[in-house]
Design an enzyme around this catalytic site. Structure first.
Site, PDB file in Angstrom:
ATOM      1  CE  LYS A 239     -13.387  -3.513  -9.755  1.00  0.00           C
ATOM      2  NZ  LYS A 239     -14.329  -4.490  -9.790  1.00  0.00           N
TER       3      LYS A 239
ATOM      4  CE  LYS B 141      -4.339  -1.245  -0.083  1.00  0.00           C
ATOM      5  NZ  LYS B 141      -5.395  -0.733  -0.933  1.00  0.00           N
TER       6      LYS B 141
ATOM      7  CE  LYS C  52      -4.245  -9.667  -4.923  1.00  0.00           C
ATOM      8  NZ  LYS C  52      -4.811  -9.202  -3.677  1.00  0.00           N
TER       9      LYS C  52
HETATM   10  P1  AMP Z   1     -10.804  -8.135  -1.371  1.00  0.00           P
HETATM   11  O1  AMP Z   1     -11.539  -7.789  -2.615  1.00  0.00           O
HETATM   12  O2  AMP Z   1      -9.362  -7.767  -1.396  1.00  0.00           O
HETATM   13  O3  AMP Z   1     -11.509  -7.681  -0.129  1.00  0.00           O
HETATM   14  O4  AMP Z   1     -10.799  -9.734  -1.298  1.00  0.00           O
HETATM   15  C1  AMP Z   1     -11.930 -10.482  -0.897  1.00  0.00           C
HETATM   16  C2  AMP Z   1     -11.566 -11.934  -0.835  1.00  0.00           C
HETATM   17  O5  AMP Z   1     -11.201 -12.410  -2.140  1.00  0.00           O
HETATM   18  C3  AMP Z   1     -10.337 -12.197   0.057  1.00  0.00           C
HETATM   19  O6  AMP Z   1     -10.546 -13.401   0.755  1.00  0.00           O
HETATM   20  C4  AMP Z   1      -9.207 -12.324  -0.917  1.00  0.00           C
HETATM   21  O7  AMP Z   1      -8.166 -13.127  -0.428  1.00  0.00           O
HETATM   22  C5  AMP Z   1      -9.906 -12.979  -2.110  1.00  0.00           C
HETATM   23  N1  AMP Z   1      -9.209 -12.609  -3.352  1.00  0.00           N
HETATM   24  C6  AMP Z   1      -9.106 -11.360  -3.865  1.00  0.00           C
HETATM   25  N2  AMP Z   1      -8.403 -11.383  -5.022  1.00  0.00           N
HETATM   26  C7  AMP Z   1      -8.047 -12.677  -5.230  1.00  0.00           C
HETATM   27  C8  AMP Z   1      -7.317 -13.352  -6.247  1.00  0.00           C
HETATM   28  N3  AMP Z   1      -6.818 -12.682  -7.276  1.00  0.00           N
HETATM   29  N4  AMP Z   1      -7.153 -14.682  -6.138  1.00  0.00           N
HETATM   30  C9  AMP Z   1      -7.666 -15.367  -5.097  1.00  0.00           C
HETATM   31  N5  AMP Z   1      -8.370 -14.790  -4.110  1.00  0.00           N
HETATM   32  C10 AMP Z   1      -8.569 -13.464  -4.156  1.00  0.00           C
END
Ligand code: AMP
Ligand code: TRP
Length: 341
Positions: free
Chosen positions: A213, A130, A210
């Site tokens: 967004k 970040k 990865k």
């Molecule tokens: P976030 O959108 O960062 O709040 O992620 C929500 C959930 O999705 C969390 O459990 C993340 O670990 C999972 N997640 C987000 N991006 C990925 C990705 N590219 N591959 C696998 N899991 C993901």
């Protein structure tokens, strides 16, 4: 489904009336859900509803560390709720709520801060990331972020946490914080375990990072089919496959990897790639069709829900109300243990 540790299954001898073990996860309202969210985490949220007392949270307090537009945050919170419900969270079988509707989370986060050395937080990989992503906005919330995450989980004494692999460091930190608290004030919280899907890391359309967004490399599974197709067609495949007649390497091709989750025929498809019977464009068209088809019913539910925001808000309010006694009971216990009563 895989865990960092042995799975927390109840021993066979336990009476059937034993309370169901609890699972908790949080997701940031940072736009609509993408393929990485679903394959990496949401599929497990849905699966765990059957056997666990499942609690899922839209973490708007966490989102404030990066999103500073109030209207946008409100809109995205609702969109995320609609997305999760559309993908299979069932308010009859799980509790879905918004983090800021249960302010006990922030009180507990403060208390946990007092057992957490700053050095643990400074070395968190996401904090370092970040700092690079938003160098003009390195707010204190970014540093404390994992303590609030630990509070989210332990306020409900949850034992399993379905997340993607990117959350591994946060989960390890949660466990360390629990140990530090229990050591100082007596056994209070269980150590939470991460649960992963078969796709713990989904790569983005760039094929390098990865899917996320903040990178802008997502496949937005609930978007209109045209956008999904455009995103899929922009995917980077095997960079060593220059000519259509070159043999493909499905093991390193991001598109081929996705075929594993959309149909049983991926081994045949991979063979076609290896022998150059099929090309990357063929593979992309096929996976785009499958993704669009797979998520079409969810997209329909999503649009229906978004047309009735009062229904979404009602589900979220009921969820937060249902959790009040649990959150308050934990806070009473914690205050007592820490000498605040
Ligand atoms: P976030 O959108 O960062 O709040 O992620 C929500 C959930 O999705 C969390 O459990 C993340 O670990 C999972 N997640 C987000 N991006 C990925 C990705 N590219 N591959 C696998 N899991 C993901
Ligand atoms: N940090 C998680 C993410 O970015 C979101 C989150 C907040 C979370 N609190 C949580 C995940 C508690 C699991 C458990 O995706």
């Amino acid at each position: 489904m895989t865990t960092d540790l042995a799975p927390a299954v109840a021993p066979a001898s336990e009476p059937v009336t034993a309370p169901r073990p609890r699972t908790f996860s949080g997701i940031q309202p940072s736009g609509t859900v993408h393929l990485g969210n679903d394959l990496g985490a949401i599929r497990n949220y849905v699966a765990l509803q059957a056997e666990y007392e499942a609690i899922y949270c839209i973490v708007d307090y966490h989102a404030l560390t990066s999103t500073h537009d109030p209207d946008l945050l409100r809109t995205r919170t609702r969109e995320m709720a609609a997305g999760l419900l559309a993908l299979g969270l069932d308010p009859e079988r799980c509790t879905l709520f918004v983090q800021s509707h249960r302010p006990e989370h922030t009180e507990l986060a403060w208390l946990l801060c007092t057992v957490t050395p700053v050095s643990w937080l400074e070395r968190t990989p996401t904090y370092k990331e970040k700092q690079l992503l938003q160098p003009d906005d390195i707010n204190h919330g970014l540093l404390t972020y994992p303590v609030l995450q630990a509070a989210d989980i332990v306020i409900y004494k949850a034992s399993l946490v379905p997340v993607g692999r990117d959350q591994q460091a946060h989960l390890e930190l949660s466990r360390e914080i629990v140990r530090a608290f229990n050591r100082r004030y007596g056994d209070t919280f269980p150590e939470p375990q991460a649960v992963y899907t078969e796709a713990p890391v989904v790569f983005g359309t760039d094929g390098v990072k990865k899917m996320s967004k903040s990178v802008g490399n997502t496949i937005d599974i609930l978007a209109e089919p045209d956008l999904i197709r455009r995103q899929v067609m922009s995917m980077v495949t095997d960079t060593q496959r220059i000519k259509r007649t070159d043999p493909g390497r499905p093991e390193v091709c991001n598109v081929c990897q996705l075929q594993r989750f959309f149909g049983d025929d991926y081994e045949d498809l991979w063979e076609g790639e290896r022998t150059a019977r099929t090309g990357c464009v063929d593979m992309k068209k096929l996976i785009a069709d499958r993704i669009v088809r797979h998520y079409a019913p969810a997209r329909e539910r999503y649009l229906e829900l978004m047309a009735h925001p009062e229904e979404i808000d009602g589900i979220l309010e009921a969820g937060a109300d249902r959790l009040a006694p649990k959150a308050r009971a934990t806070m009473d216990e914690v205050r007592q243990r820490m000498g605040l009563r």
